[in-house]
Each structure stands twice: as C-alpha cells, then as structure tokens.
Write a protein that holds these residues in place. Structure first.
Motif, PDB file in Angstrom:
ATOM      1  N   GLU A  27       0.817  -1.202   0.000  1.00 13.90           N
ATOM      2  CA  GLU A  27       0.000   0.000   0.000  1.00 13.90           C
ATOM      3  C   GLU A  27       0.858   1.263   0.000  1.00 13.90           C
ATOM      4  O   GLU A  27       0.323   2.361  -0.067  1.00 13.90           O
ATOM      5  CB  GLU A  27      -0.904   0.015   1.252  1.00 13.90           C
ATOM      6  N   ASN A  28       2.168   1.119   0.075  1.00 14.09           N
ATOM      7  CA  ASN A  28       3.048   2.274   0.222  1.00 14.09           C
ATOM      8  C   ASN A  28       3.876   2.520  -1.034  1.00 14.09           C
ATOM      9  O   ASN A  28       4.188   1.600  -1.787  1.00 14.09           O
ATOM     10  CB  ASN A  28       4.035   2.078   1.382  1.00 14.09           C
ATOM     11  N   THR A  29       4.255   3.774  -1.212  1.00 14.69           N
ATOM     12  CA  THR A  29       5.295   4.157  -2.157  1.00 14.69           C
ATOM     13  C   THR A  29       6.486   4.611  -1.351  1.00 14.69           C
ATOM     14  O   THR A  29       6.341   5.424  -0.437  1.00 14.69           O
ATOM     15  CB  THR A  29       4.826   5.308  -3.058  1.00 14.69           C
ATOM     16  N   VAL A  30       7.653   4.069  -1.629  1.00 23.18           N
ATOM     17  CA  VAL A  30       8.846   4.401  -0.859  1.00 23.18           C
ATOM     18  C   VAL A  30       9.904   4.951  -1.808  1.00 23.18           C
ATOM     19  O   VAL A  30      10.140   4.390  -2.878  1.00 23.18           O
ATOM     20  CB  VAL A  30       9.406   3.160  -0.130  1.00 23.18           C
ATOM     21  N   GLY A  31      10.520   6.037  -1.429  1.00 24.11           N
ATOM     22  CA  GLY A  31      11.559   6.603  -2.276  1.00 24.11           C
ATOM     23  C   GLY A  31      12.592   7.359  -1.479  1.00 24.11           C
ATOM     24  O   GLY A  31      12.307   7.846  -0.378  1.00 24.11           O
ATOM     25  N   VAL A  32      13.802   7.412  -1.996  1.00 23.33           N
ATOM     26  CA  VAL A  32      14.859   8.212  -1.402  1.00 23.33           C
ATOM     27  C   VAL A  32      14.967   9.507  -2.199  1.00 23.33           C
ATOM     28  O   VAL A  32      15.105   9.485  -3.420  1.00 23.33           O
ATOM     29  CB  VAL A  32      16.205   7.474  -1.414  1.00 23.33           C
ATOM     30  N   VAL A  33      14.855  10.628  -1.505  1.00 25.40           N
ATOM     31  CA  VAL A  33      14.930  11.947  -2.137  1.00 25.40           C
ATOM     32  C   VAL A  33      16.244  12.595  -1.740  1.00 25.40           C
ATOM     33  O   VAL A  33      16.574  12.673  -0.553  1.00 25.40           O
ATOM     34  CB  VAL A  33      13.745  12.836  -1.705  1.00 25.40           C
TER      35      VAL A  33
END
Length: 286
Positions: A27-33
């Motif tokens: 259910e999640n979107t995960v990203g490194v910014v």
C-alpha cells in the motif's frame, strides 16, 4: 529523486521514525529523495545543524503525495473570522503590515489512519523589521540606536528611519548605512510578497508534522542529505477533502482521524529566500 529497490526486511536500514523502525507494504510508495543546499532544499542554522526548507518539503512531497487544503476563512485570536490569507494594513502608510494564513494537510499514518495537520501562521513585518534593525545596531553602533522618538533631531529624522515598538520607545536606523539599507530592502520585499511568504510558512509548518515526512533536522554532508519518504495510499478526492476541511473548521476535530493543530508567530524566525515562495516546481504555489 533516486529510486531504490525494496529488499527483504532484514536488509532494511532504520530511518526517519522515532522508534528507529521502518514498516512498508504494497500500500506504500517508498523513495529516497536527495536534498541539496545548492537546490534550496536545505537550511543551515546558526548552530551548524541542517533543516529542510519549503522547497525541500516540496521535493519530498513528490513521493509522499500529501494533499493541501486552504480554507476560505480563518479565525483570528481576537475572534474575528476573516478571509484566508488575511492582510492587515498600516493606517498611516496604507501599506501591508500583518499577514495571516492557515493551511491544512491531509496524509496517512503507518497504521492507515488519516492525519489532519493544521497550521495557522502570523507574519508581522513591523516586528520583523524592528528585530532585524536592532540586530544590526548591536553589531554596528553606527547603524543607529534605541531611543525615544522625541529625542531625535530634525536632521536625524531626515537622514534615517524610526520605528516605535513600545509607546514612544523605538529603534532608529540611518539611511546611509549599508546594513540599514538591506534591512529596509527586506521590509519592502516583505510588504510586496508577505501573502506568499505567510502561505508558504503555514504550508511548511503543516506538512512537516505529517509522519511520512523526514525529521525537521537532519545530517547533511557537503550540503547534501538523502532522506527516505513514504507515500501512503489514500482515497481523498476533492469532495472528501472538502468534507474534512469543513468538519475540522466547525468542530476542531475529524471523525476517524488524528488531528494536529498549531498556531505560530513567524515574525521573529529566519525566513528563507524569496525563490522558495515564488518557485513553480514540486508542490503547492501561492
């Protein structure tokens, strides 16, 4: 923005959360910014620590996807209900003097519960001017002085600017001093762009409370910091957002949601560069 692959949980690094644990699901979107000082994402404080600017939160929100609500009206501390944002004018000069704004952001918690975060901000440019001018006078006595208005000579009144802050007591700055000139330039800029500044400050104060956002202070190396941001799946369409805003404005709460509410006087804190308020990329623009 940098994409990362999701490995097995035992390979995850604990980041962002206060408990030192990170949980994610389909259910999640995960990203490194990647946030950089050069791109205006970061602010360095006087103590050397780093924080995230409004532009940095906009970059993070490309992953988080947190919704923003601007209520039509705002309730001031004296009980008045006024337009949002609201501008109060100086009766002597007819120019803008005080600005108020309220922003509400709506996101999700790791448990899937809605988080409604509201921030109401006052930006009093007279107070800011006095604080900035006093600081310059402390650093350079040739810039001006603290005094009573009646003690200034006609020559001093012609060659400087006086701003009262307690009865007849005020601060005086000389027009020919470069530090005073810069403070006056800031005053003019704040009068011209105060509505955008106060809306950005309110949005930043609101969105930084959302659990999917990184900590407000972080470690940066050579002006660069990589932060992990999570976007939680939600079903907030325009109709639902309007419903949430109406319920919050009428009752101060939202059924089934956790509510965070904050009132801030931003007149004395550090203000980011004008570019952050007038930029056109990465998030809400005012």
């Amino acid at each position: 923005m940098q994409e990362i692959s999701i490995n097995y949980p035992e390979q995850w690094k604990s980041v962002n959360s206060r408990a030192g644990n990170l949980f994610t699901s389909a259910e999640n979107t995960v990203g490194v910014v990647r946030l950089t000082n050069a791109d205006g994402h970061l602010i360095q404080f006087d103590d050397g620590e780093w924080g995230i600017s409004a532009e940095g939160y906009r970059a993070c929100n490309l992953v988080a996807g947190i919704s923003t609500i601007t209520p039509d009206t705002i309730h001031l501390a004296d009980g008045r209900e006024v337009s949002n944002p609201y501008i109060e004018f100086d009766p002597e000069t007819g120019t803008a003097d005080k600005f108020w704004s309220q922003k509400i952001t709506v996101g999700m918690s790791p448990s899937g519960k809605p988080i409604v975060s509201s921030a109401t901000v006052l930006f009093d440019i007279r107070v800011r001017f006095v604080k900035e001018l006093m600081q310059k006078i402390e650093e350079n006595r040739d810039a001006g002085k603290l005094c009573m208005e009646g003690t200034l000579t006609e020559e001093e009144l012609r060659s400087g600017i006086f701003m009262a802050f307690q009865g007849k007591l005020g601060v005086y700055g000389r027009h020919d001093n470069i530090d005073v000139i810069r403070v006056i330039q800031n005053l003019i800029n704040n009068k011209e762009h105060g509505d955008k500044i106060v809306q950005t400050l309110a949005w930043k104060a609101s969105i930084k409370q959302q659990p999917s956002m990184p900590p407000t202070k972080l470690k940066a190396y050579n002006g660069v910091a990589d932060v992990l941001v999570i976007g939680y799946k939600d079903t907030f369409d325009e109709s639902k957002l309007h419903e949430i805003a109406t319920e919050f404005q009428q009752t101060g709460s939202v059924a089934g949601a956790d509510v965070i509410e904050e009132t801030i006087n931003a007149s004395e804190g550090a203000i980011e560069t004008e570019d952050n308020f007038l930029s056109t990329k990465g998030g809400p623009r005012f």
